[in-house]
Write a protein that holds these residues in place. Structure first.
Motif, short mmCIF file in Angstrom:
data_model
loop_
_atom_site.label_atom_id
_atom_site.label_comp_id
_atom_site.label_asym_id
_atom_site.label_seq_id
_atom_site.Cartn_x
_atom_site.Cartn_y
_atom_site.Cartn_z
N LEU A 169 -20.99 15.60 -4.72
CA LEU A 169 -20.13 16.40 -5.59
C LEU A 169 -19.11 17.18 -4.78
CD1 LEU A 169 -19.81 16.92 -8.61
CD2 LEU A 169 -21.28 18.92 -8.36
N ALA A 170 -19.53 17.72 -3.63
CA ALA A 170 -18.60 18.46 -2.77
C ALA A 170 -17.49 17.53 -2.27
CB ALA A 170 -19.35 19.08 -1.60
N VAL A 171 -17.87 16.32 -1.88
CA VAL A 171 -16.87 15.35 -1.42
C VAL A 171 -15.89 15.02 -2.54
CG1 VAL A 171 -16.55 12.96 -0.64
CG2 VAL A 171 -18.35 14.37 0.37
N LYS A 172 -16.40 14.84 -3.74
CA LYS A 172 -15.53 14.51 -4.87
C LYS A 172 -14.60 15.66 -5.21
CE LYS A 172 -17.01 14.08 -9.23
NZ LYS A 172 -17.53 13.45 -10.49
N PHE A 173 -15.12 16.88 -5.24
CA PHE A 173 -14.27 18.03 -5.53
C PHE A 173 -13.18 18.17 -4.47
CE2 PHE A 173 -17.76 20.39 -8.06
CZ PHE A 173 -17.37 19.72 -9.21
N ASN A 174 -13.55 17.96 -3.22
CA ASN A 174 -12.56 18.08 -2.15
C ASN A 174 -11.46 17.02 -2.30
OD1 ASN A 174 -11.72 19.24 0.50
ND2 ASN A 174 -12.11 17.15 1.18
N ARG A 175 -11.85 15.83 -2.73
CA ARG A 175 -10.87 14.76 -2.90
C ARG A 175 -9.98 14.98 -4.12
NH1 ARG A 175 -11.59 10.28 -5.94
NH2 ARG A 175 -13.85 10.58 -5.96
N LEU A 176 -10.57 15.46 -5.21
CA LEU A 176 -9.81 15.60 -6.45
C LEU A 176 -8.99 16.88 -6.50
CD1 LEU A 176 -12.46 14.42 -9.09
CD2 LEU A 176 -10.55 13.11 -8.15
N TYR A 177 -9.50 17.95 -5.92
CA TYR A 177 -8.85 19.24 -6.07
C TYR A 177 -8.25 19.79 -4.78
CZ TYR A 177 -11.20 19.44 -10.61
OH TYR A 177 -11.64 19.16 -11.88
N GLY A 178 -8.51 19.13 -3.65
CA GLY A 178 -7.97 19.61 -2.40
C GLY A 178 -6.46 19.39 -2.30
N PRO A 179 -5.80 20.08 -1.38
CA PRO A 179 -4.35 19.94 -1.23
C PRO A 179 -3.97 18.56 -0.72
CG PRO A 179 -5.25 21.24 0.55
CD PRO A 179 -6.37 21.04 -0.42
N VAL A 180 -2.85 18.05 -1.20
CA VAL A 180 -2.36 16.75 -0.74
C VAL A 180 -1.64 16.92 0.59
CG1 VAL A 180 -2.16 15.83 -3.06
CG2 VAL A 180 -0.22 17.04 -2.05
N TYR A 181 -1.53 15.84 1.34
CA TYR A 181 -0.84 15.81 2.63
C TYR A 181 -1.45 16.78 3.63
CZ TYR A 181 2.57 13.56 -0.42
OH TYR A 181 3.16 12.76 -1.33
N VAL A 182 -2.73 17.10 3.45
CA VAL A 182 -3.44 17.95 4.38
C VAL A 182 -4.73 17.25 4.76
CG1 VAL A 182 -4.63 20.16 4.70
CG2 VAL A 182 -2.48 20.08 3.42
N LYS A 183 -4.99 17.14 6.04
CA LYS A 183 -6.21 16.48 6.50
C LYS A 183 -7.41 17.37 6.24
CE LYS A 183 -8.44 14.41 10.53
NZ LYS A 183 -8.35 14.12 11.98
N SER A 184 -8.47 16.79 5.73
CA SER A 184 -9.68 17.55 5.48
C SER A 184 -10.89 16.72 5.86
CB SER A 184 -9.77 17.98 4.01
OG SER A 184 -9.90 16.85 3.17
#
Length: 209
Positions: A169-184
């Motif tokens: 779930l953390a991975v999915k949230f990071n992918r869906l809601y994280g900033p674009v064009y930023v490495k995470s």
């Protein structure tokens, strides 16, 4: 005198009183048996429909009062479709997401605040470690994007196996809601010499917050 709707008999109470063939006199406690038998099913149906219409906002559109079985439907109206929604989430989690959809989540999507809100809402023990700051168009120092790449790490405890629900779930949230064009990177927060226990690269997690 209460109205026909207030008495729960919108049809019967509107029948004419003519020689007591349809409805008995208003001051008579008895009901005309034939008229009562004919109109009772319709009256009950109309009263139920009116109540549903009167309570539609509270039962369907207000996330704080909507019936639990209506939350999955309401979520679609608030933009939570496909990967953004799971019907297995708890009622409290669903209400929190829907309540904050337009006032916070969508308008601030791609920010650290939204990621931290989601982690808190779903009880995920995670911390965000920043290398730079992710803001729209510029980094925290004011430099235009395109220079030093921005990067952040989402740190999770070793108690979360990579196959666990919290990790996925953390991975999915990071992918869906994280900033674009930023490495995470989603990785563990505990480390041994040179590498994390899971083999992730080391950085100083003591400054994570």
């Amino acid at each position: 005198m209460p109205s026909a709707w207030e008495q729960g008999r919108p049809i019967y109470k509107r029948l004419p009183i003519a020689e007591e063939k349809y409805q008995v006199a208003p001051d008579d406690p008895e009901l005309d048996p034939v008229a009562d038998w004919l109109t009772l099913p319709v009256d009950e149906y109309l009263v139920a429909i009116k109540a549903a219409v009167d309570n539609f906002y509270a039962d369907y559109l207000d996330p704080t009062t909507a019936a639990s079985e209506n939350l999955d439907w309401l979520a679609q109206l608030c933009g939570f479709t496909g990967e953004y929604w799971e019907t297995s989430w708890t009622e409290a989690q669903k209400r929190s997401l829907i309540t904050n959809a337009f006032t916070f989540i969508w308008e601030s999507k791609g920010t650290r605040a939204v990621l931290e809100f989601l982690l808190l809402t779903f009880g995920i023990q995670g911390k965000i470690y920043l290398l730079g700051e992710f803001l729209a168009g510029r980094n925290v120092a004011g430099d235009a994007l395109g220079g030093e790449p921005l990067e952040y790490f989402l740190l999770l405890p070793l108690a979360y196996l990579r196959t666990s629900y919290q990790w996925r779930l953390a991975v999915k949230f990071n992918r869906l809601y994280g900033p674009v064009y930023v490495k995470s990177t989603v990785c563990y927060s505990q480390f041994v010499t040179g590498f994390s226990i899971a083999g992730d690269p080391v950085f100083d997690s003591s400054v994570a917050f």
